[in-house]
Design a protein around this motif. Structure first.
Motif, PDB file in Angstrom:
ATOM      1  N   LEU A 103      74.102  60.523  79.461  1.00 43.25           N
ATOM      2  CA  LEU A 103      74.618  60.408  78.088  1.00 43.25           C
ATOM      3  C   LEU A 103      73.482  60.565  77.087  1.00 43.25           C
ATOM      4  CD1 LEU A 103      77.145  57.741  76.808  1.00 43.25           C
ATOM      5  CD2 LEU A 103      75.134  58.372  75.463  1.00 43.25           C
ATOM      6  N   GLU A 104      72.345  59.968  77.383  1.00 42.66           N
ATOM      7  CA  GLU A 104      71.208  60.021  76.458  1.00 42.66           C
ATOM      8  C   GLU A 104      70.699  61.450  76.287  1.00 42.66           C
ATOM      9  OE1 GLU A 104      71.562  57.873  78.988  1.00 42.66           O
ATOM     10  OE2 GLU A 104      72.012  56.107  77.756  1.00 42.66           O
ATOM     11  N   TRP A 129      80.320  61.870  74.850  1.00 49.18           N
ATOM     12  CA  TRP A 129      80.429  61.646  76.289  1.00 49.18           C
ATOM     13  C   TRP A 129      81.883  61.450  76.704  1.00 49.18           C
ATOM     14  CZ3 TRP A 129      76.872  62.711  79.713  1.00 49.18           C
ATOM     15  CH2 TRP A 129      77.034  62.279  81.042  1.00 49.18           C
ATOM     16  N   GLU A 130      82.642  60.700  75.913  1.00 44.06           N
ATOM     17  CA  GLU A 130      84.057  60.488  76.213  1.00 44.06           C
ATOM     18  C   GLU A 130      84.812  61.815  76.221  1.00 44.06           C
ATOM     19  OE1 GLU A 130      87.918  57.940  74.527  1.00 44.06           O
ATOM     20  OE2 GLU A 130      85.988  57.842  73.490  1.00 44.06           O
ATOM     21  N   GLU A 163      81.484  67.695  68.120  1.00 44.38           N
ATOM     22  CA  GLU A 163      80.894  66.422  67.713  1.00 44.38           C
ATOM     23  C   GLU A 163      80.081  66.558  66.432  1.00 44.38           C
ATOM     24  OE1 GLU A 163      79.879  62.706  67.076  1.00 44.38           O
ATOM     25  OE2 GLU A 163      81.406  63.353  68.515  1.00 44.38           O
ATOM     26  N   ASP A 211      78.459  58.274  72.254  1.00 45.91           N
ATOM     27  CA  ASP A 211      79.529  57.744  73.096  1.00 45.91           C
ATOM     28  C   ASP A 211      80.787  58.606  72.968  1.00 45.91           C
ATOM     29  OD1 ASP A 211      78.003  55.633  74.059  1.00 45.91           O
ATOM     30  OD2 ASP A 211      78.609  54.292  72.433  1.00 45.91           O
ATOM     31  N   ARG A 212      81.076  59.051  71.747  1.00 50.12           N
ATOM     32  CA  ARG A 212      82.262  59.890  71.535  1.00 50.12           C
ATOM     33  C   ARG A 212      82.089  61.255  72.205  1.00 50.12           C
ATOM     34  NH1 ARG A 212      83.794  60.361  65.447  1.00 50.12           N
ATOM     35  NH2 ARG A 212      81.762  61.410  65.412  1.00 50.12           N
ATOM     36  N   ASN A 231      77.559  60.717  67.256  1.00 49.42           N
ATOM     37  CA  ASN A 231      78.121  59.617  68.037  1.00 49.42           C
ATOM     38  C   ASN A 231      78.072  60.007  69.512  1.00 49.42           C
ATOM     39  OD1 ASN A 231      79.855  57.816  69.388  1.00 49.42           O
ATOM     40  ND2 ASN A 231      81.082  57.484  67.550  1.00 49.42           N
ATOM     41  N   ALA A 288      73.265  63.361  74.132  1.00 49.68           N
ATOM     42  CA  ALA A 288      73.244  62.955  72.730  1.00 49.68           C
ATOM     43  C   ALA A 288      71.980  63.434  72.017  1.00 49.68           C
ATOM     44  CB  ALA A 288      73.362  61.434  72.632  1.00 49.68           C
TER      45      ALA A 288
END
Length: 416
Positions: free
Chosen positions: A394-395, A16-17, A108, A13-14, A11, A398
């Motif tokens: 972010l990309e 990155w958060e 993660e 987004d998670r 994930n 990830a």
């Protein structure tokens, strides 16, 4: 049940958060972080990481160097764990991703395993090594060096910061002296995910760095002793100028590194003058020469040449010269099986990749002395690191974490 051959993704987004939330701890003055090891900010960052890990069902162990080991059990109680590690400490003007990305990517991986109901034969251990940076307490990679048996623990505990505070005292002050003996843990394998800290991946437009080797390093601390004297009234031919000797040595280090091309670097990043007054010639100059190469012979040859020529420079102008090696590790070749799994994961996921040699030192360099180990890298903007302007996307974050996920699952063994 899923298998590592399927197109599983973490994930992003998670992840990155989590990176952005950790960046709120120990903020810098220009958008980055100042979360130096064993400071109150380090303590706060550790507590936040611990809470996230416990929410993910991980149990914590801490060794006597303060290194955090967060464990997800495997199905085989006899199977050695697969470790994922890096560091949460930063430089005084550090970025939001150096080290932190690798620790939170490990978390993660575990969170994604939980989401997907994946069980593995081998346990997974997410690790936060203490004092990787070495900014406050030299040398760098201190806790992992003790873990690997390369640095005595009493030597580590005695390291002092610029204010004279010792590592051991500060570790106790923030409450992170663990009970585990350092190095008692055994590893099945070790993975570390990190930003490149250089410009190659971005310049080559590659998403993934498959790290095959890590450069060896010498940190040589020079202490030059001259004579304090008034800068205006002391004749030029009667000066014993430690600053002049330092300047000539810095130029010489550049010459030695250039003569050793390709595959070698050298420079000076830290300088201290005493008394450090505008109109007083320095009686003492202390500075650290940092030289690196993936070639052992070249690395050691550079050290010998620098020390020989520095002694001659100082003798010519009557300055005393003392040299202490305050940091060192030999060049590292990472485990070819694990390197192959990283490369295969990148190919399977369709991410562009290339082999790369790590220019910076990492905890993986010491872990490789005690277990099969390797690294994964993602690009960073303009290759900038150890700078508050350090940046990634972010990309990018990830994509590398996806590769880490697949390589770890293949190594830990999915249980149907």
């Amino acid at each position: 049940m899923t298998s590592p051959g399927e197109n599983l993704r973490i994930n992003g987004d998670r992840l990155w958060e989590s990176l952005m939330d950790m960046a709120k701890v120990g903020p810098g003055i220009a958008g980055g972080n100042n979360r130096q090891t064993l400071t109150d900010a380090d303590k706060e960052g550790r507590a936040l990481f611990q809470s996230w890990c416990e929410d993910a069902g991980l149990s914590m162990g801490v060794d006597k160097m303060g290194t955090m080991f967060m464990t997800r059990p495997g199905t085989d109680p006899e199977a050695l764990p697969v470790y994922i590690g890096s560091h949460l400490d930063t430089q005084p003007t550090g970025g939001k991703y150096d080290g932190v990305l690798g620790v939170l990517a490990g978390l993660e991986v575990v969170r994604s395993m939980n989401d997907l109901g994946i069980r593995t034969k081998h346990p997974i251990v997410v690790t936060n090594w203490t004092n990787e940076e070495g900014a406050r307490f030299a040398p760098a990679m201190l806790a992992s060096g003790v873990f690997a048996g390369a640095i005595p623990m009493d030597h580590a505990y005695a390291r002092q910061d610029p204010d004279g505070k010792s590592f051991g005292e500060e570790l106790e002050r923030i409450g992170w002296v663990g009970e585990e003996e350092v190095g008692a843990r055994k590893m099945h394998a070790y993975f570390e995910y990190h930003i490149e800290q250089g410009p190659i991946l971005e310049a080559e437009d590659r998403q993934i760095g498959v790290v095959t080797h890590c450069q060896g390093l010498w940190w040589l601390e020079f202490t030059l002793t001259g004579k304090e004297a008034h800068t205006g009234s002391t004749p030029m031919n009667m000066r014993v100028n430690a600053g002049l000797a330092m300047a000539r040595i810095i130029e010489m280090v550049q010459e030695v590194a250039m003569a050793a091309q390709p595959g070698a670097v050298g420079g000076v990043g830290q300088v201290k003058f005493a008394p450090n007054s505008r109109n007083v010639l320095p009686a003492k100059a202390v500075f650290t020469v940092d030289i690196r190469s993936p070639d052992q012979q070249k690395l050691d040859g550079m050290r010998a040449e620098i020390e020989k020529r520095a002694a001659a420079i100082c003798a010519e102008i009557g300055v005393g010269c003392a040299v202490e090696a305050i940091g060192h590790f030999d060049p590292v070749t990472f485990d070819p099986v694990l390197v192959g799994r990283v490369r295969s994961a990148a190919e399977k996921l369709g991410y562009s990749h290339m082999n790369i040699i790590s220019g910076a030192g990492h905890d993986a360099c010491w872990a490789a002395k005690v277990a099969p180990a390797t690294m994964i890298m993602c690009p960073c903007v303009d290759g900038l690191s150890h700078n508050e302007a350090e940046d990634i996307s972010l990309e990018w974050a990830a994509s590398g974490c996806d590769v880490l996920f697949h390589a770890v699952l293949e190594t830990a063994g999915i249980v149907d």
